[in-house]
Design a protein around this motif. Structure first.
Motif, PDB file in Angstrom:
ATOM      1  N   MET A  14      -7.336   2.610  -3.037  1.00  0.00           N
ATOM      2  CA  MET A  14      -6.708   2.552  -1.707  1.00  0.00           C
ATOM      3  C   MET A  14      -5.238   2.952  -1.759  1.00  0.00           C
ATOM      4  N   SER A  15      -4.529   2.523  -2.797  1.00  0.00           N
ATOM      5  CA  SER A  15      -3.129   2.920  -2.922  1.00  0.00           C
ATOM      6  C   SER A  15      -3.024   4.387  -3.334  1.00  0.00           C
ATOM      7  N   GLY A  16      -3.997   4.863  -4.115  1.00  0.00           N
ATOM      8  CA  GLY A  16      -4.006   6.274  -4.490  1.00  0.00           C
ATOM      9  C   GLY A  16      -4.211   7.180  -3.286  1.00  0.00           C
ATOM     10  N   LEU A  17      -5.064   6.763  -2.357  1.00  0.00           N
ATOM     11  CA  LEU A  17      -5.264   7.541  -1.134  1.00  0.00           C
ATOM     12  C   LEU A  17      -3.997   7.543  -0.285  1.00  0.00           C
ATOM     13  N   GLN A  18      -3.254   6.439  -0.320  1.00  0.00           N
ATOM     14  CA  GLN A  18      -1.958   6.379   0.361  1.00  0.00           C
ATOM     15  C   GLN A  18      -1.010   7.438  -0.204  1.00  0.00           C
ATOM     16  N   ASN A  21      -2.175  11.052   0.663  1.00  0.00           N
ATOM     17  CA  ASN A  21      -1.941  11.429   2.061  1.00  0.00           C
ATOM     18  C   ASN A  21      -0.557  12.027   2.285  1.00  0.00           C
ATOM     19  N   ALA A  22       0.379  11.760   1.362  1.00  0.00           N
ATOM     20  CA  ALA A  22       1.716  12.336   1.510  1.00  0.00           C
ATOM     21  C   ALA A  22       1.674  13.859   1.397  1.00  0.00           C
ATOM     22  N   ILE A  49      -8.126   2.702   5.197  1.00  0.00           N
ATOM     23  CA  ILE A  49      -8.551   2.684   3.799  1.00  0.00           C
ATOM     24  C   ILE A  49      -7.377   2.838   2.842  1.00  0.00           C
ATOM     25  N   THR A  50      -6.156   2.885   3.352  1.00  0.00           N
ATOM     26  CA  THR A  50      -4.979   3.028   2.505  1.00  0.00           C
ATOM     27  C   THR A  50      -4.147   1.743   2.530  1.00  0.00           C
ATOM     28  N   ILE A  51      -3.551   1.442   1.405  1.00  0.00           N
ATOM     29  CA  ILE A  51      -2.647   0.288   1.328  1.00  0.00           C
ATOM     30  C   ILE A  51      -1.360   0.730   0.622  1.00  0.00           C
ATOM     31  N   PRO A  52      -0.259   0.033   0.916  1.00  0.00           N
ATOM     32  CA  PRO A  52      -0.116  -1.184   1.722  1.00  0.00           C
ATOM     33  C   PRO A  52       0.068  -0.931   3.215  1.00  0.00           C
ATOM     34  N   GLY A  53       0.062   0.285   3.667  1.00  0.00           N
ATOM     35  CA  GLY A  53       0.195   0.576   5.093  1.00  0.00           C
ATOM     36  C   GLY A  53      -0.343   1.959   5.369  1.00  0.00           C
ATOM     37  N   TRP A  56       3.301   4.737   3.755  1.00  0.00           N
ATOM     38  CA  TRP A  56       4.338   4.015   3.013  1.00  0.00           C
ATOM     39  C   TRP A  56       4.245   4.464   1.560  1.00  0.00           C
ATOM     40  N   LEU A  57       4.698   5.681   1.307  1.00  0.00           N
ATOM     41  CA  LEU A  57       4.524   6.319   0.008  1.00  0.00           C
ATOM     42  C   LEU A  57       5.176   5.529  -1.116  1.00  0.00           C
ATOM     43  N   ALA A  58       6.423   5.118  -0.930  1.00  0.00           N
ATOM     44  CA  ALA A  58       7.144   4.435  -2.009  1.00  0.00           C
ATOM     45  C   ALA A  58       6.446   3.146  -2.421  1.00  0.00           C
ATOM     46  N   MET A  59       6.047   2.345  -1.449  1.00  0.00           N
ATOM     47  CA  MET A  59       5.375   1.086  -1.785  1.00  0.00           C
ATOM     48  C   MET A  59       3.967   1.343  -2.308  1.00  0.00           C
ATOM     49  N   GLY A  60       3.313   2.390  -1.807  1.00  0.00           N
ATOM     50  CA  GLY A  60       2.002   2.750  -2.334  1.00  0.00           C
ATOM     51  C   GLY A  60       2.078   3.072  -3.811  1.00  0.00           C
ATOM     52  N   ARG A  61       3.144   3.754  -4.230  1.00  0.00           N
ATOM     53  CA  ARG A  61       3.324   4.052  -5.650  1.00  0.00           C
ATOM     54  C   ARG A  61       3.517   2.785  -6.468  1.00  0.00           C
ATOM     55  N   ARG A  62       4.248   1.828  -5.912  1.00  0.00           N
ATOM     56  CA  ARG A  62       4.457   0.574  -6.636  1.00  0.00           C
ATOM     57  C   ARG A  62       3.146  -0.187  -6.814  1.00  0.00           C
ATOM     58  N   TRP A  63       2.370  -0.261  -5.757  1.00  0.00           N
ATOM     59  CA  TRP A  63       1.061  -0.918  -5.844  1.00  0.00           C
ATOM     60  C   TRP A  63       0.204  -0.202  -6.884  1.00  0.00           C
ATOM     61  N   HIS A  64       0.211   1.121  -6.826  1.00  0.00           N
ATOM     62  CA  HIS A  64      -0.642   1.913  -7.712  1.00  0.00           C
ATOM     63  C   HIS A  64      -0.251   1.690  -9.169  1.00  0.00           C
ATOM     64  N   LEU A  65       1.034   1.690  -9.452  1.00  0.00           N
ATOM     65  CA  LEU A  65       1.492   1.508 -10.827  1.00  0.00           C
ATOM     66  C   LEU A  65       1.160   0.115 -11.338  1.00  0.00           C
TER      67      LEU A  65
END
Length: 221
Positions: A14-18, A21-22, A49-53, A56-65
């Motif tokens: 889900m974070s990867g799809l976030q 999408n960028a 289907i994307t998180i955290p929003g 929200w690319l920057a936070m998506g990267r943090r979740w993903h990492l």
């Protein structure tokens, strides 16, 4: 370890799809600014289907990492346990009879024939090959291609990503591996359901598995 993998994989997807999408396009090579069109361009994935929003690319990267490291550490622990307990050698490495029976195993799967008796208590050859491919090919490749997209790592060790064909190639391989894992999970869940959902779920939690009898009835091990 299985349920940690489930949590990590779902949130990684889900974070990867976030992140995807960028820029929802895939290229081959070092850069997407080469003037060549992408080899695959698809629309953005829906926000549900994307998180955290939704965006929200920057936070998506943090979740993903974060969940990537959780998956890696959990996977390494599983690998150590699998080798030390001989689960790998005993249960996952195909034997000569396995290879000889691969045709029958393919036919059984296509006909949705479910194993019974002693067969139900062990992995068939297709399961073994699928698990080995996930453990030793897909997941390590996901980790390596993920590292290849890290600007910090690329700066610390220049040019190593060229082995993968460049950063954009690594991104493409990462995307393909991710969806191959999704396909594996879909088939895996389907097989869990058709071979006895509650029996399989209970065995994962308690270790008690009711072996389907070849005739009528069943026994528990």
């Amino acid at each position: 370890m299985h349920w940690i993998n489930v949590l990590a994989f779902v949130l990684l997807l889900m974070s990867g799809l976030q992140i995807f999408n960028a820029h929802p396009a895939l290229y081959w090579g070092q850069s997407s600014y080469s003037g060549r069109p992408p080899w695959l361009e698809i629309g953005s994935f829906p926000g549900w289907i994307t998180i955290p929003g939704e965006q929200w690319l920057a936070m998506g990267r943090r979740w993903h990492l974060f969940f990537a490291w959780l998956l890696v550490l959990n996977g390494l622990a599983y690998l150590v346990y699998t080798i030390a307990s001989r689960h790998l050698a005993r249960d996952l490495v195909p034997t000569r009879p396995d290879w000889q029976g691969i045709g029958r195993s393919i036919t059984d799967h296509l006909r949705l024939r479910q194993p019974a008796g002693a067969e139900a208590a062990r992995y068939n050859v297709l399961q073994k090959l699928a698990y080995l491919a996930v453990i030793f090919v897909l997941l390590p490749l996901m980790a390596v291609t993920g590292w290849a997209m890290s600007p910090g790592l690329d700066s610390a060790i220049p040019h190593w990503v060229d082995v993968l064909g460049g950063r954009q190639s690594a991104r493409t391989i990462h995307f393909i591996c991710a969806w191959t894992l999704v396909a594996f999970v879909a088939v895996h869940v389907f097989e869990v359901v058709v071979t006895g959902f509650w029996n399989n779920l209970r065995s994962m939690v308690t270790g008690r598995y009711r072996i389907p009898a070849e005739g009528h009835g069943a026994r528990e091990d």
